[in-house]
Design a protein around this motif. Structure first.
Motif, PDB file in Angstrom:
ATOM      1  N   GLU A  33      -0.030  -3.642  15.130  1.00 64.37           N
ATOM      2  CA  GLU A  33      -1.066  -4.010  14.150  1.00 64.37           C
ATOM      3  C   GLU A  33      -2.224  -3.012  14.120  1.00 64.37           C
ATOM      4  N   ALA A  34      -2.237  -2.063  15.098  1.00 71.40           N
ATOM      5  CA  ALA A  34      -3.316  -1.072  15.116  1.00 71.40           C
ATOM      6  C   ALA A  34      -2.918   0.210  14.388  1.00 71.40           C
ATOM      7  N   LEU A  35      -1.653   0.311  13.968  1.00 66.25           N
ATOM      8  CA  LEU A  35      -1.193   1.545  13.327  1.00 66.25           C
ATOM      9  C   LEU A  35      -1.442   1.531  11.827  1.00 66.25           C
ATOM     10  N   THR A  36      -1.853   2.667  11.314  1.00 65.43           N
ATOM     11  CA  THR A  36      -2.019   2.805   9.865  1.00 65.43           C
ATOM     12  C   THR A  36      -0.647   3.080   9.240  1.00 65.43           C
ATOM     13  N   LEU A  37      -0.609   3.045   7.917  1.00 64.61           N
ATOM     14  CA  LEU A  37       0.628   3.371   7.196  1.00 64.61           C
ATOM     15  C   LEU A  37       1.078   4.789   7.554  1.00 64.61           C
ATOM     16  N   GLU A  38       0.110   5.692   7.603  1.00 67.08           N
ATOM     17  CA  GLU A  38       0.429   7.087   7.916  1.00 67.08           C
ATOM     18  C   GLU A  38       1.070   7.188   9.310  1.00 67.08           C
ATOM     19  N   GLN A  39       0.528   6.413  10.260  1.00 71.78           N
ATOM     20  CA  GLN A  39       1.076   6.470  11.626  1.00 71.78           C
ATOM     21  C   GLN A  39       2.481   5.844  11.692  1.00 71.78           C
ATOM     22  N   PHE A  40       2.716   4.782  10.913  1.00 71.16           N
ATOM     23  CA  PHE A  40       4.078   4.223  10.882  1.00 71.16           C
ATOM     24  C   PHE A  40       5.053   5.247  10.299  1.00 71.16           C
ATOM     25  N   ALA A  41       4.590   5.973   9.273  1.00 70.94           N
ATOM     26  CA  ALA A  41       5.465   6.985   8.673  1.00 70.94           C
ATOM     27  C   ALA A  41       5.788   8.058   9.706  1.00 70.94           C
ATOM     28  N   MET A  42       4.759   8.471  10.449  1.00 68.49           N
ATOM     29  CA  MET A  42       4.953   9.502  11.474  1.00 68.49           C
ATOM     30  C   MET A  42       5.915   9.016  12.553  1.00 68.49           C
TER      31      MET A  42
ATOM     32  N   GLN B  55       0.809  -1.219   0.000  1.00 68.65           N
ATOM     33  CA  GLN B  55       0.000   0.000   0.000  1.00 68.65           C
ATOM     34  C   GLN B  55       0.847   1.276   0.000  1.00 68.65           C
ATOM     35  N   TYR B  56       2.096   1.152   0.362  1.00 72.85           N
ATOM     36  CA  TYR B  56       3.001   2.303   0.294  1.00 72.85           C
ATOM     37  C   TYR B  56       3.375   2.573  -1.169  1.00 72.85           C
ATOM     38  N   TYR B  57       3.567   1.493  -1.914  1.00 70.25           N
ATOM     39  CA  TYR B  57       4.038   1.662  -3.287  1.00 70.25           C
ATOM     40  C   TYR B  57       2.921   1.686  -4.333  1.00 70.25           C
ATOM     41  N   ALA B  58       1.805   1.038  -4.029  1.00 76.54           N
ATOM     42  CA  ALA B  58       0.820   0.834  -5.098  1.00 76.54           C
ATOM     43  C   ALA B  58      -0.601   0.759  -4.561  1.00 76.54           C
ATOM     44  N   LYS B  59      -1.535   0.891  -5.504  1.00 73.82           N
ATOM     45  CA  LYS B  59      -2.943   0.746  -5.141  1.00 73.82           C
ATOM     46  C   LYS B  59      -3.346  -0.684  -5.503  1.00 73.82           C
ATOM     47  N   PRO B  60      -3.670  -1.527  -4.485  1.00 72.41           N
ATOM     48  CA  PRO B  60      -4.010  -2.914  -4.800  1.00 72.41           C
ATOM     49  C   PRO B  60      -5.503  -3.098  -5.083  1.00 72.41           C
ATOM     50  N   GLU B  61      -5.806  -3.955  -6.040  1.00 75.47           N
ATOM     51  CA  GLU B  61      -7.209  -4.247  -6.328  1.00 75.47           C
ATOM     52  C   GLU B  61      -7.342  -5.702  -6.808  1.00 75.47           C
ATOM     53  N   ILE B  62      -8.122  -6.493  -6.054  1.00 69.84           N
ATOM     54  CA  ILE B  62      -8.384  -7.874  -6.499  1.00 69.84           C
ATOM     55  C   ILE B  62      -9.390  -7.797  -7.643  1.00 69.84           C
TER      56      ILE B  62
END
Ligand code: SAM
Length: 293
Positions: free
Chosen positions: A268-277, A176-183
């Protein structure tokens, strides 16, 4: 140009006296509808250079070769190489390479066959190495437009998950950091020979021009992410402090406080944005960026 009929896969392989190798994750697609769906979803056109990982006997390669400017097909099993050369003999835009994709310099391939312009990856991946292949493609920053792949259903779902799901993990965040995933399709075992024991899905990952979050140090952020999910039962503060990557518990607690998060929160409760922060707060205070290369 005549295509061989995918439903005749078993007879053709018999003619070549080919035996499937479990260790290479060989499950060949025999369903025309799914083959067409993958190639349609990849939106490959005459301007595209496609990297196909694991062409097998060339079933999907034929479909790709009819639409793409160029197809680079990388197959590890040397027994498949003469079959590929036979089956793909009518296509002059296919390059067959007998190599392990994990050992190949894809940047060099991209320079050689596409003047360094972005590739499209299209593949029915060997399931035993799906994650290293995807992570390798993204983390090495090979120029890519998109990745359209058939993978194990659970792995496809993991790529799309967010916090709160048990399947959310380092792979979800990396994708999700690099790409938009879609099944884009579900594929039952009957569509392969031999049949896999699990369900499969086609997932399309369209690379972002710019990642959706701001991070000072991407490598450092992924170190934090990996360390957090390696110890997912622990609180984030304890997990990172115990990971042996030079982080102090009190620094994590302080950072979480600044972010308005509880000190007992799990990774496991952190979003990508929160990991970046979190990475942006912690990065300047220690040197883990270099310790674990
Ligand atoms: N594309 C074919 C199809 O759809 O019928 C075959 C797909 S099969 C799931 C995976 C293919 O990847 C096999 O042909 C296997 O030999 C090949 N493979 C396995 N490990 C590989 C590796 N490390 N590098 C390149 N190819 C690999």
């Amino acid at each position: 140009m005549a295509k061989f009929v995918p439903a005749n896969t078993a007879q053709i392989l018999k003619k070549y006296d080919f035996t499937f190798q479990k260790k290479f994750g060989q499950n060949f697609l025999t369903d025309t509808g799914i083959l067409e769906k993958i190639v349609d979803e990849s939106e490959v056109g005459a301007d595209d250079c496609v990297l196909e990982i694991g062409p097998g006997m060339g079933t999907m390669t034929q479909y790709l070769a009819e639409r793409a400017g160029k197809v680079i097909a990388v197959e590890i099993d040397k027994k498949l190489i003469p079959i590929l050369h036979d089956i793909l003999a009518d296509y002059d835009n296919v390059e067959i390479i007998n190599e392990d994709i994990l050992k190949l310099d894809i940047d060099e391939l991209c320079d050689r066959y596409n003047n360094g312009r972005p590739l499209k990856v299209v593949a029915n991946l060997p399931y035993y190495i799906t994650t290293p292949i995807i992570m390798g493609l993204f983390e090495s920053h090979v120029p890519l437009k998109s990745i359209t792949i058939l993978v194990q259903k659970e792995v496809a779902e993991r790529m799309q998950q967010g916090p709160g799901s048990k399947d959310y993990g380092a792979l979800s965040l990396a994708v999700q950091y690099y790409a938009k995933p879609e099944i884009v399709a579900h594929v039952p075992p009957e569509c392969f020979i031999p049949r896999p024991n699990v369900g499969s899905a086609v997932i399309k990952l369209v690379r972002y021009d710019k990642p959706p979050v701001d991070t000072k140090d991407e490598k450092y952020m992924f170190k934090l992410i990996r360390a957090s999910f390696n110890q997912r039962r622990k609180t984030l503060a304890n997990g990172l402090a115990n990971a042996g990557i030079g982080i102090k518990r009190e620094d994590v607690t302080e950072a979480l406080g600044k972010m308005g998060l509880s000190e007992t929160i799990r990774g496991e409760a952190l979003t990508l944005e929160q990991f970046a922060m979190l990475g942006n707060i912690l990065a300047p205070n220690n040197d883990i960026g270099d310790k674990n290369e």
